[in-house]
Structure formats: C-alpha cells, structure tokens
Design a protein around this motif. Sequence first.
Motif, PDB file in Angstrom:
ATOM      1  N   UNK A 150      29.545 -30.852 -11.423  1.00 41.55           N
ATOM      2  CA  UNK A 150      28.313 -30.697 -12.215  1.00 41.55           C
ATOM      3  C   UNK A 150      28.612 -29.722 -13.358  1.00 41.55           C
ATOM      4  N   UNK A 151      28.140 -30.044 -14.576  1.00 41.12           N
ATOM      5  CA  UNK A 151      28.371 -29.097 -15.683  1.00 41.12           C
ATOM      6  C   UNK A 151      27.409 -27.939 -15.573  1.00 41.12           C
ATOM      7  N   UNK A 152      27.962 -26.754 -15.567  1.00 45.26           N
ATOM      8  CA  UNK A 152      27.134 -25.554 -15.442  1.00 45.26           C
ATOM      9  C   UNK A 152      27.678 -24.480 -16.376  1.00 45.26           C
ATOM     10  N   UNK A 153      26.801 -23.568 -16.758  1.00 43.88           N
ATOM     11  CA  UNK A 153      27.236 -22.483 -17.644  1.00 43.88           C
ATOM     12  C   UNK A 153      26.621 -21.171 -17.171  1.00 43.88           C
ATOM     13  N   UNK A 154      27.470 -20.178 -16.919  1.00 38.43           N
ATOM     14  CA  UNK A 154      26.962 -18.872 -16.483  1.00 38.43           C
ATOM     15  C   UNK A 154      26.369 -18.138 -17.675  1.00 38.43           C
ATOM     16  N   UNK A 155      25.211 -17.513 -17.464  1.00 42.88           N
ATOM     17  CA  UNK A 155      24.632 -16.688 -18.528  1.00 42.88           C
ATOM     18  C   UNK A 155      23.989 -15.463 -17.875  1.00 42.88           C
ATOM     19  N   UNK A 156      24.414 -14.291 -18.299  1.00 41.34           N
ATOM     20  CA  UNK A 156      23.863 -13.071 -17.680  1.00 41.34           C
ATOM     21  C   UNK A 156      22.441 -12.860 -18.203  1.00 41.34           C
ATOM     22  N   UNK A 157      21.541 -12.520 -17.310  1.00 38.86           N
ATOM     23  CA  UNK A 157      20.127 -12.444 -17.717  1.00 38.86           C
ATOM     24  C   UNK A 157      19.829 -11.208 -18.567  1.00 38.86           C
ATOM     25  N   UNK A 158      20.821 -10.353 -18.773  1.00 37.64           N
ATOM     26  CA  UNK A 158      20.655  -9.278 -19.760  1.00 37.64           C
ATOM     27  C   UNK A 158      20.386  -9.895 -21.131  1.00 37.64           C
ATOM     28  N   UNK A 159      20.762 -11.144 -21.307  1.00 36.37           N
ATOM     29  CA  UNK A 159      20.521 -11.829 -22.585  1.00 36.37           C
ATOM     30  C   UNK A 159      19.210 -12.619 -22.573  1.00 36.37           C
ATOM     31  N   UNK A 160      18.529 -12.626 -21.435  1.00 35.19           N
ATOM     32  CA  UNK A 160      17.299 -13.428 -21.316  1.00 35.19           C
ATOM     33  C   UNK A 160      16.067 -12.570 -21.057  1.00 35.19           C
ATOM     34  N   UNK A 161      16.214 -11.592 -20.170  1.00 31.38           N
ATOM     35  CA  UNK A 161      15.036 -10.833 -19.725  1.00 31.38           C
ATOM     36  C   UNK A 161      15.039  -9.453 -20.386  1.00 31.38           C
ATOM     37  N   UNK A 162      14.039  -9.266 -21.256  1.00 30.91           N
ATOM     38  CA  UNK A 162      13.938  -8.011 -22.001  1.00 30.91           C
ATOM     39  C   UNK A 162      12.949  -7.114 -21.260  1.00 30.91           C
TER      40      UNK A 162
END
Length: 476
Positions: A150-162
Amino acid sequence: MAGKSRTLVMKFGGTSVGSADAMAKAAQIVKDARADWPRLVVVTSAVSGVTNLLLDSAAQAAKGNLQTLLEAEKSLFASHEKIINAHVSDVKRRAELKEKIKVFINDFGNLGRAIGVLGEASPRALDAIASLGERMSVYVLTGVIESFGISAQAIESTRLIVTNSHFQNAHPDFDATRECARAKLNPILDKGVIPVTTGFIGATPDGIITTLGRGGSDYSAAILGALLPANEVWIWTDVDGVMTSDPRIVPNARALPEISYSEVSELAYYGAKVLHPKTIRPVVEAGIGLRICNTFNPAHPGTRLIANSKSNGEPVNGQVIKAVTAIRKQKLVTIEGRGMLGVPGVAARAFGAVAATGTSVPFITQASSEQSICFAVPSESANDVITSLEKVFSHELEDDDIDRVWATEDVTIVTVVGAGMRHTPGVAGRIFSQLGDRKVNVLAIAQGSSEVSISLVVDASAADTAVKAVHDLIVN
Ligand code: ADP
Ligand code: ASP
Ligand code: MG
C-alpha cells in the motif's frame, strides 16, 4: 461500500503497534479499509511502553542517573529494529528506516544528557523527549504498511497540529490546524496515498514540539477527523470497544455495542483509559461517526458512539447502569468550620486557591449546612492545594471561622454511568445497598445535574471491591 470522496481517520494505540505481530495486524486492517475508503488517514501512537520509557529515563537523567539513558537507548533501538527486520525486506528501505531510528535515539541521548547537566527537565524538554516515541513509530508503521503493498507517506504532526505553548498539555489552535492539516494532507490523499501521522504531538507556530497530554493520540485523530473533515474516526485499541468496566479489574466486563456521547464523556473523564476525554468534543461538534475497535479481533464490530442512547436517555435493553469506572490516587480535601455558614464567596475563594496551583477538581460536594466543602484532587497535588488554601483563608483560620483544611489518605472515585438513570427511581438506592452488602464504606457522593453519572468516593483499598460490586448490578 463507501462513496468516492469519503474520508476515514484510523488511530492505532500503543499495543496495536507494540510488536512485529501487532504492526502486521494494523497494516492488514489498513489494507482492508483501503478497499472501502479511498481517502484514509492513519494516526499512530508510540510503540507500547516507549513513552513511559522516554519520560522515566528523562526523570532519571535529571537525578544524575545516566546509566538508565544508555540502557533505554539500546532497548529503544532493539524494539524498533525488531519490527523493521520482521517486515521490511527491501535492503535499502530497511537501512534507511534503521538510520532514521538512530537519529531519533541520538536526539534522545543528547536531550537526556542535557537534562543530566542541568539537573532538571523543563516541560518543554519533556515534550521534546516524549514526542520521540511517535516520531519513531510513524516511520516504522509506514514502512510496514508499504511492505503490505500500500502506498503510504509518513508525516510528523508537528507540521499539521498547531498548538499553544502549554507544554505537556497543549491546546490546539483549530483554525491554524485546519489550514495546515488540509494543506498538507489533501495533496497526499488526492494522490491516493495514505498519510501516516504521529498522534499525541503538535508544535507551536514557531515549530517547537508540544504534546497534547498523556493518552492524547485519540485526541489527535479526533482533531484531524473534525478538521479535514472526515466522515468517520475509528480508534483501534486492544479491547473489543468501550466495555462495562476495565477488563483488567473486572474480568467479566463486556463490550457495549453502542454508547452515547454523554455517557462515554463521563466514563473517559472518570478514568476509563480506553478513550482520551478530549476526543469526544471535536467529533460531536463536527457530527462525525466515532467507533472503537480491537486490532486483535477486527471481526468484532466494537463500540459505536451514538448521539444519545435511545432518545432522551431511555435505557437500551432495559439496562439502566451501563458502565462503572474508577479514578485512583486522589485525596479528598475538606475545608470545615462553623464560621463558613452563609458567608458568600467561600467556595469561589476556595476554588480560586485550587486553580492557582494549576490543579483541576474532578469531584465536589458541599454539606447542606455549608459547614464544609469537600472536593477531590490528584494525590500528588494535595499538599500544594492545602498550602494555597491555608494562605487564602489565613484570616478565617486565625479567627477560627474555619477550623481546618485537611486531606484524607488516598481515595478512589468510582463513577457509575448510564443515561437511563435519569428516568429510573431507586438506582442510587440499589448501588448503595450493593456496596453496603459488600462492606464498602462510601466517604462522599456527587451526582452530575445531567444525571448521566453518579460518583462516589471510597477508600483506595476498597476500590476494586466497589467497582466489582457495582458491575454485578450490570451483569446480573
Ligand atoms: P491504546 O494504547 O490503544 O490507546 P489504552 O491502554 O490507552 O490503549 O486504552 C485501552 C485500555 O483501557 C484497555 O486495555 C483497558 O484496560 C482500559 N480500560 C479502562 N476502562 C475501560 C472500559 N470501560 N472499556 C474498555 N477498556 C477500558
Ligand atoms: N504515546 C502517548 C502516551 O503514551 C500517547 C498515546 O499513546 O495516546 O501517552
Ligand atoms: Mg490510549
């Protein structure tokens, strides 16, 4: 079959990603959900035990014990490496992932040694350390999901949740988070890739890492679900859903097929660890479905959260009491004195004094004579609370209007939950006679005005007996 644009947020808890086997189960769940949900976001906790290990090592480092730090470094690498070795067969990808874990562990060592030099760990430093658990697991889980094709991409939520800078219990800025989360996640989702993100953590507008409070990954999933918005949020854990009690204390507890938002709020607030109490509000406000299910038993339907348990709280299947929970390590603080009688503002000043210590109060009662106010606080805050109260009421104590301010030994708040209690006379009577039969002494009682719950305080040593006794009223 869900429609094309429908979005699902799934969160996996610590045990659900706690071993190579567990991660494989989680990845299979993601793969199965993929067929129905073209837009799927995965939120992960740290590998189970890791957040505790990180924070305990920081506490030891602050005491000058750096040996624990070295041991923790080894154990953290070993547990993540084991999962990578079990599932990631591509040699290059495997090496990349291990390198990534080493970098985080190196950060951990540096932060720990800095704490050792300073001799103390600030809340900000503790958040930087605690965040490493999710920051490691997110890359490992992404690797495992990819190894399932499955194609997946890790993204740290420091970049999402302010969030604000209230370290260790940060509050999200919902407007800023909506903008960031949509801007970062939608392009990934639009490509048909699954974003895999860290629960528990966020960052201030300046990019400094914060955490949302222990157990906060559930909240992260709710925040993202509400803001994207998603149609559903599913919380994958290690039990079959919200149960009639904590199965670790009550072995015959059983999963509830459905529970209302108001009931589950009471349960979560009063100690049922299965759901972080802050999870509920964002999903209710956004009108999103919430489900709790078992990673280790995915065929079980789990628990569905519903707007209200039958309209107006009428009991489902005649079940008036739905669940019972407990919060431990509390102390009852009492302010007592005849001079308090009818004096306005005593309660306001008392709770002002408690608030000044940063303590929140889960339980309050006042005798009708107004000669005493009694409330619970976490045991570790009791001394500070008493000192603060003695300061605020120093004149009254001097003039003997207040006789004393004191705290009990450790007590447990036992909370009985069920929206149907509102319409059923005699429930409190049944609870108290059951406790009396089991020789449990009730020290204090409070009932919320919503009547969805009744809380009673018992001595710590009677807690399990009390919970089991009330639970017998549910199953019998
Ligand atoms: P996760 O790591 O998946 O977030 P948690 O340990 O935070 O899992 O929460 C799940 C645990 O909550 C269960 O293993 C169970 O012991 C505990 N728990 C306490 N009360 C309840 C309840 N009423 N229903 C279900 N689980 C409960
Ligand atoms: N890993 C974090 C904790 O242990 C958050 C979570 O698991 O929800 O508190
Ligand atoms: Mg949890």
